[in-house]
Scaffold this active site. Sequence first.
Site, PDB file in Angstrom:
ATOM      1  N   PHE A   1     -24.164  37.863 -79.252  1.00 46.49           N
ATOM      2  CA  PHE A   1     -25.518  37.896 -79.134  1.00 46.49           C
ATOM      3  C   PHE A   1     -25.300  39.452 -79.925  1.00 46.49           C
ATOM      4  CE2 PHE A   1     -21.769  40.975 -77.756  1.00 46.49           C
ATOM      5  CZ  PHE A   1     -22.444  42.709 -77.812  1.00 46.49           C
TER       6      PHE A   1
ATOM      7  N   LYS B   1     -28.131  27.127 -80.025  1.00 47.76           N
ATOM      8  CA  LYS B   1     -27.593  28.162 -78.655  1.00 47.76           C
ATOM      9  C   LYS B   1     -27.391  29.294 -78.552  1.00 47.76           C
ATOM     10  CE  LYS B   1     -25.943  29.395 -75.807  1.00 47.76           C
ATOM     11  NZ  LYS B   1     -25.247  30.204 -75.167  1.00 47.76           N
TER      12      LYS B   1
ATOM     13  N   GLU C   1     -27.286  33.901 -74.337  1.00 47.68           N
ATOM     14  CA  GLU C   1     -28.527  33.996 -73.299  1.00 47.68           C
ATOM     15  C   GLU C   1     -28.400  35.754 -73.224  1.00 47.68           C
ATOM     16  OE1 GLU C   1     -25.077  33.181 -73.866  1.00 47.68           O
ATOM     17  OE2 GLU C   1     -24.109  33.061 -72.037  1.00 47.68           O
ATOM     18  N   ARG C   2     -28.140  36.358 -73.481  1.00 46.72           N
ATOM     19  CA  ARG C   2     -28.541  38.384 -73.281  1.00 46.72           C
ATOM     20  C   ARG C   2     -29.441  38.410 -73.660  1.00 46.72           C
ATOM     21  NH1 ARG C   2     -24.625  37.989 -70.758  1.00 46.72           N
ATOM     22  NH2 ARG C   2     -22.650  37.123 -71.205  1.00 46.72           N
TER      23      ARG C   2
ATOM     24  N   SER D   1     -16.522  35.414 -80.023  1.00 41.59           N
ATOM     25  CA  SER D   1     -15.414  35.542 -79.588  1.00 41.59           C
ATOM     26  C   SER D   1     -13.945  34.833 -80.056  1.00 41.59           C
ATOM     27  CB  SER D   1     -15.266  36.597 -78.185  1.00 41.59           C
ATOM     28  OG  SER D   1     -15.169  34.805 -77.401  1.00 41.59           O
TER      29      SER D   1
ATOM     30  N   CYS E   1     -19.075  42.442 -85.690  1.00 41.79           N
ATOM     31  CA  CYS E   1     -18.040  41.496 -86.235  1.00 41.79           C
ATOM     32  C   CYS E   1     -17.055  41.627 -87.370  1.00 41.79           C
ATOM     33  CB  CYS E   1     -17.806  40.205 -86.260  1.00 41.79           C
ATOM     34  SG  CYS E   1     -18.074  39.919 -87.878  1.00 41.79           S
TER      35      CYS E   1
ATOM     36  N   GLU F   1      -9.640  43.382 -79.658  1.00 35.85           N
ATOM     37  CA  GLU F   1     -10.549  43.354 -80.200  1.00 35.85           C
ATOM     38  C   GLU F   1     -11.596  44.656 -78.582  1.00 35.85           C
ATOM     39  OE1 GLU F   1     -13.908  40.963 -81.039  1.00 35.85           O
ATOM     40  OE2 GLU F   1     -14.752  41.571 -82.761  1.00 35.85           O
TER      41      GLU F   1
HETATM   42  P1  NAD Z   1     -19.050  34.824 -76.444  1.00 29.56           P
HETATM   43  O1  NAD Z   1     -18.321  34.723 -77.654  1.00 29.56           O
HETATM   44  O2  NAD Z   1     -19.046  34.982 -75.453  1.00 29.56           O
HETATM   45  O3  NAD Z   1     -20.649  34.149 -76.958  1.00 29.56           O
HETATM   46  C1  NAD Z   1     -20.518  33.388 -77.811  1.00 29.56           C
HETATM   47  C2  NAD Z   1     -21.375  31.827 -77.727  1.00 29.56           C
HETATM   48  O4  NAD Z   1     -20.497  31.269 -77.050  1.00 29.56           O
HETATM   49  C3  NAD Z   1     -22.002  32.556 -76.848  1.00 29.56           C
HETATM   50  O5  NAD Z   1     -23.799  31.287 -76.943  1.00 29.56           O
HETATM   51  C4  NAD Z   1     -22.384  32.205 -75.586  1.00 29.56           C
HETATM   52  O6  NAD Z   1     -22.998  31.435 -74.592  1.00 29.56           O
HETATM   53  C5  NAD Z   1     -21.234  30.695 -76.069  1.00 29.56           C
HETATM   54  N1  NAD Z   1     -20.168  30.909 -74.449  1.00 29.56           N
HETATM   55  C6  NAD Z   1     -19.952  32.108 -74.120  1.00 29.56           C
HETATM   56  N2  NAD Z   1     -18.883  31.708 -73.232  1.00 29.56           N
HETATM   57  C7  NAD Z   1     -19.204  30.824 -73.376  1.00 29.56           C
HETATM   58  C8  NAD Z   1     -17.781  29.143 -73.332  1.00 29.56           C
HETATM   59  N3  NAD Z   1     -16.752  29.642 -71.708  1.00 29.56           N
HETATM   60  N4  NAD Z   1     -17.667  27.785 -72.664  1.00 29.56           N
HETATM   61  C9  NAD Z   1     -18.273  27.099 -74.303  1.00 29.56           C
HETATM   62  N5  NAD Z   1     -19.827  28.821 -74.998  1.00 29.56           N
HETATM   63  C10 NAD Z   1     -19.362  30.026 -74.714  1.00 29.56           C
HETATM   64  O7  NAD Z   1     -19.195  36.386 -78.417  1.00 29.56           O
HETATM   65  P2  NAD Z   1     -20.428  37.330 -77.767  1.00 29.56           P
HETATM   66  O8  NAD Z   1     -19.339  38.335 -77.254  1.00 29.56           O
HETATM   67  O9  NAD Z   1     -21.643  36.890 -78.190  1.00 29.56           O
HETATM   68  O10 NAD Z   1     -20.413  37.887 -79.144  1.00 29.56           O
HETATM   69  C11 NAD Z   1     -19.499  39.274 -79.528  1.00 29.56           C
HETATM   70  C12 NAD Z   1     -18.077  38.270 -80.064  1.00 29.56           C
HETATM   71  O11 NAD Z   1     -18.495  37.772 -81.472  1.00 29.56           O
HETATM   72  C13 NAD Z   1     -17.161  38.875 -80.590  1.00 29.56           C
HETATM   73  O12 NAD Z   1     -16.014  39.057 -80.465  1.00 29.56           O
HETATM   74  C14 NAD Z   1     -17.553  39.580 -82.135  1.00 29.56           C
HETATM   75  O13 NAD Z   1     -16.896  39.774 -83.195  1.00 29.56           O
HETATM   76  C15 NAD Z   1     -17.890  38.227 -82.828  1.00 29.56           C
HETATM   77  N6  NAD Z   1     -18.631  38.186 -83.867  1.00 29.56           N
HETATM   78  C16 NAD Z   1     -17.842  37.383 -84.648  1.00 29.56           C
HETATM   79  C17 NAD Z   1     -18.558  36.699 -85.964  1.00 29.56           C
HETATM   80  C18 NAD Z   1     -17.847  36.636 -86.988  1.00 29.56           C
HETATM   81  O14 NAD Z   1     -19.031  35.514 -88.221  1.00 29.56           O
HETATM   82  N7  NAD Z   1     -17.101  36.790 -87.633  1.00 29.56           N
HETATM   83  C19 NAD Z   1     -20.059  37.133 -86.085  1.00 29.56           C
HETATM   84  C20 NAD Z   1     -20.957  38.122 -85.270  1.00 29.56           C
HETATM   85  C21 NAD Z   1     -19.686  38.543 -84.136  1.00 29.56           C
END
Ligand code: NAD
Length: 499
Positions: free
Chosen positions: A150, A174, A177-178, A227, A282, A384
């Site tokens: 998101f 994909k 969804e937020r 994450s 991140c 985090e």
């Molecule tokens: P998230 O892991 O909750 O979601 C990321 C994606 O995974 C979304 O599209 C979501 O729909 C999907 N998802 C969520 N739960 C799932 C599940 N159980 N099974 C399959 N898919 C699932 O992350 P977020 O809250 O959207 O984003 C924040 C996180 O992303 C933080 O941890 C941040 O550090 C990380 N991030 C990392 C980078 C990097 O390049 N390392 C860059 C930006 C953000």
Amino acid sequence: MVRELTHFIGGAHVQGTSGRFGDVYDPSTGEVQARVPLASSAEVAEAIAVAEAAQIEWGDQNPQKRARVLLKFLDLVAKDLPHLARRLSSEHGKTIADSMGDIQRGVEVIEFAAGAPHLLKGEYTTGAGAGIDVYSMRQPLGVVAGITPFNFPAMIPLWKAGPALAAGNAFILKPSERDPSVPLRLAELFLEAGLPAGVLNVVNGDKEAVDAIVRDTRVKAVGFVGSTPIAQYIYATAAANGKRAQCFGGAKNHLVVMPDADLDQVADALVGAGYGSAGERCMAISVAVPVGAETADALAAKLAERVAHLRVGPALEEGFDYGPLVTAEAKARVERYIQLGVEQGATLLADGRGLAVPGHENGFYIGPTLFDHVTPDMDVYRDEIFGPVLIIVRADTYEDALRLASENPYGNGVSIFTRDGDAARDFSARVNIGMVGVNVPIPVPIAYHTFGGWKSSGFGDLNQHGPDAFRFYTKTKTVTSRWPSGIKEGASFVIPTMH
Ligand code: NAD
């Protein structure tokens, strides 16, 4: 009025048929502003079929023509920028200026990806043996996917889709969804720029849609950002289903402050990198590591003074340093961490809980929070937090600071502030982290270098954007040929060598 969102498949908006929806909030007010359809496995399978059919012609297109679509897309994004930024801010909660930066960072990767004709060139060796030439070519994988978080709803989809499309793949995005509206709009703009229908498809959804993408063997590669636990899950599931994966996870980024650093410069860098976008980056700095008690005392005082003056308010209004968190759950989670910090004995220098923004009392706001005397066993250090919480972990020596950052399970970004070139050089070489800043608080590499964390911040080979993105979204074919064909050596039963 609550907007009804769609998927974007085959060049058209497509209603969801699963009967499941997610709420998209306006974090500044706390109200639901849209409903997003959550795709079923069958809807994902249909999108993949559409992409597979569209990819054939797109992959055969010469790379310069594909690049022209990207160049046209850049024009359209530039024209649509104010609208895109407002929509992004209204769903994410970051300020308009920060949304502009989010889009711009994505645009820069599209600019880079428009160099595809050059980047896709193979290698050639003439005369490798008698009449033998060897050359390689990069070919598209077919249908590839991006699953994105998101916190950068423009930048990260563009980091994934740009190079993948330029290399001749069809793409399934994909998005989170937020805040799905900006990715949907970007897909419309790609179509308008001349991308053939079906080459870029946006499928909205949650775990069901993600699982369907990752398990479908027609999808040859998946780029994930989110994450760490989900990154690990996607990496393992993708591998089990025979596809390549690069999965980037969470972070805990340290900024080491040497005693010779300019502490005003450091304090400004820390408040920007720690609290910008409400800490939902991140590459946010969440841990300040001053070296020596004198540095720590002076830095804590300067930070406390600055934090007291930060302005937090609605994303669409001018004059604020940062806005709300993305959801009520995100806000509650950050508040729980603040409470844990207090209970585990850290010194709370600024408490952002209970912040009321006049006229926006139901928004998901947390004021800037600052802890001193945090130790590595505390939850506020170990996890985090992904919120506007900056912690100070004091180090006695440079070696202690270097070890602390290096031994942290995350390895996304790190920074050192110093006037000492020897220290900076030593730190850059020895620190066990993927991206390093020297007097730069957020060392996100520019588009033509690559972005990627180490350890729990990144799983799989090859980084995002830069030349790595083209390696990730293509496969290499190597041709060994012999001309003239008349050379005769008789049958050989040993492995050919260049002996
Ligand atoms: P998230 O892991 O909750 O979601 C990321 C994606 O995974 C979304 O599209 C979501 O729909 C999907 N998802 C969520 N739960 C799932 C599940 N159980 N099974 C399959 N898919 C699932 O992350 P977020 O809250 O959207 O984003 C924040 C996180 O992303 C933080 O941890 C941040 O550090 C990380 N991030 C990392 C980078 C990097 O390049 N390392 C860059 C930006 C953000």
